[in-house]
Write a protein that holds these residues in place. Structure first.
Motif, mmCIF file in Angstrom:
data_model
loop_
_atom_site.group_PDB
_atom_site.id
_atom_site.type_symbol
_atom_site.label_atom_id
_atom_site.label_comp_id
_atom_site.label_asym_id
_atom_site.label_seq_id
_atom_site.Cartn_x
_atom_site.Cartn_y
_atom_site.Cartn_z
ATOM 1 N N MET A 1 0.904 -1.322 0.072
ATOM 2 C CA MET A 1 -0.169 0.039 0.149
ATOM 3 C C MET A 1 0.756 0.886 -0.074
ATOM 4 O O MET A 1 1.979 0.988 0.757
ATOM 5 C CB MET A 1 -0.735 -0.294 1.099
ATOM 6 N N SER A 2 1.026 2.312 -0.956
ATOM 7 C CA SER A 2 1.494 4.059 -1.022
ATOM 8 C C SER A 2 1.200 4.135 0.605
ATOM 9 O O SER A 2 0.084 3.954 1.165
ATOM 10 C CB SER A 2 0.383 4.302 -2.199
ATOM 11 N N GLU A 3 2.190 4.787 0.763
ATOM 12 C CA GLU A 3 2.153 5.714 2.130
ATOM 13 C C GLU A 3 1.664 7.152 1.721
ATOM 14 O O GLU A 3 1.384 8.278 2.398
ATOM 15 C CB GLU A 3 3.800 6.112 2.574
ATOM 16 N N GLU A 4 1.179 7.549 0.741
ATOM 17 C CA GLU A 4 0.605 8.856 0.376
ATOM 18 C C GLU A 4 -0.441 9.049 1.070
ATOM 19 O O GLU A 4 -1.611 8.250 1.358
ATOM 20 C CB GLU A 4 0.069 8.205 -1.082
ATOM 21 N N ASN A 5 -0.993 10.257 1.648
ATOM 22 C CA ASN A 5 -1.792 10.694 2.957
ATOM 23 C C ASN A 5 -3.045 11.674 2.109
ATOM 24 O O ASN A 5 -2.035 12.488 1.999
ATOM 25 C CB ASN A 5 -1.007 10.623 4.018
ATOM 26 N N ILE A 6 -4.091 11.087 2.093
ATOM 27 C CA ILE A 6 -5.269 11.896 1.221
ATOM 28 C C ILE A 6 -6.416 11.687 2.287
ATOM 29 O O ILE A 6 -6.892 10.825 2.911
ATOM 30 C CB ILE A 6 -5.810 11.866 -0.018
ATOM 31 N N THR A 7 -6.337 12.951 2.810
ATOM 32 C CA THR A 7 -7.546 13.088 3.948
ATOM 33 C C THR A 7 -8.666 14.186 2.804
ATOM 34 O O THR A 7 -9.123 14.803 2.403
ATOM 35 C CB THR A 7 -6.934 14.496 4.871
ATOM 36 N N ILE A 8 -9.735 12.645 2.530
ATOM 37 C CA ILE A 8 -11.460 12.705 2.292
ATOM 38 C C ILE A 8 -11.891 13.261 2.905
ATOM 39 O O ILE A 8 -12.325 12.736 4.146
ATOM 40 C CB ILE A 8 -11.413 11.738 1.148
ATOM 41 N N PRO A 9 -12.762 14.720 2.307
ATOM 42 C CA PRO A 9 -13.658 15.073 3.668
ATOM 43 C C PRO A 9 -15.142 14.231 3.435
ATOM 44 O O PRO A 9 -15.391 13.178 3.172
ATOM 45 C CB PRO A 9 -14.197 16.954 2.898
ATOM 46 N N SER A 10 -15.598 14.211 4.890
ATOM 47 C CA SER A 10 -16.195 13.368 5.374
ATOM 48 C C SER A 10 -17.979 13.875 4.012
ATOM 49 O O SER A 10 -18.242 12.526 4.248
ATOM 50 C CB SER A 10 -17.444 13.558 6.364
ATOM 51 N N GLU A 11 -17.841 14.836 3.909
ATOM 52 C CA GLU A 11 -18.942 15.223 2.722
ATOM 53 C C GLU A 11 -18.940 14.006 1.289
ATOM 54 O O GLU A 11 -20.144 13.713 0.775
ATOM 55 C CB GLU A 11 -18.957 16.607 2.339
ATOM 56 N N ARG A 12 -17.739 13.790 1.383
ATOM 57 C CA ARG A 12 -17.174 12.825 -0.196
ATOM 58 C C ARG A 12 -17.763 11.881 0.647
ATOM 59 O O ARG A 12 -18.140 10.640 -0.104
ATOM 60 C CB ARG A 12 -15.869 13.458 -0.597
#
Length: 168
Positions: A1-12
């Motif tokens: 698994m890639s270590e890229e950290n993306i935060t996707i809002p709860s609305e999405r």
């Protein structure tokens, strides 16, 4: 698994869940609880996300990217198709008694998924049994499509109609 950290809002997250037929009828409060339980995971091109026959401990919703689904046969790997943003995979293992994966899934492009672990999944279906029914119905349709893809691949491997030995 890639270590890229993306935060996707709860609305999405909620919007993605609402777009899934199995979750669309859940009350908003339940959707928000499920959305909060989702874990973001990133996968690099070529990375295996799930492996056929391994025990499954989570289901995935693709947020972005494309994955390839395949199974092994006596003649080698058989590609069953691709899945894209908004598609779900891994739920079949969670619904089965054995919890075994029925196919392997590989990242064809960089992929971002939301995963729901087995415990949270079981809580959702305990509280909302209709989700289990909808997922089971959808997974039956998916398994039928995969069977048809396997049969087509087999026909292409040997030529003609493999169910009819006189066909060429």
């Amino acid at each position: 698994m890639s270590e890229e950290n993306i935060t996707i809002p709860s609305e999405r997250r909620v919007a993605l869940l609402k777009a899934l037929p199995s979750f669309e009828t859940l009350p908003d409060e339940a959707l928000l609880r499920v959305a909060e339980a989702l874990v973001e995971e990133c996968f690099a091109v070529g990375e295996i996300i799930v492996r056929e026959s391994q025990v499954g401990d989570r289901m995935y919703v693709i947020e972005r990217g494309t994955v390839r689904v395949s199974v092994h046969s006596a003649k080698g790997e058989v590609n069953l198709g691709h899945m894209h943003a908004g598609d779900v995979f891994g739920e079949i293992a969670l619904l089965s008694d054995t919890k075994r994966r029925r196919a392997s899934v590989f990242a064809e492009t960089p992929v971002v998924t939301f995963s729901l672990n087995l415990s949270d999944f079981e809580n959702v279906i305990r509280l909302f049994p209709e989700v289990r029914d909808d997922l089971a119905y959808a997974s039956d349709a998916l398994m039928q499509a995969r069977l048809e893809a396997l049969m087509q691949a087999r026909r292409e491997q040997i030529g003609g109609n493999w169910l009819d030995p006189d066909s060429k």
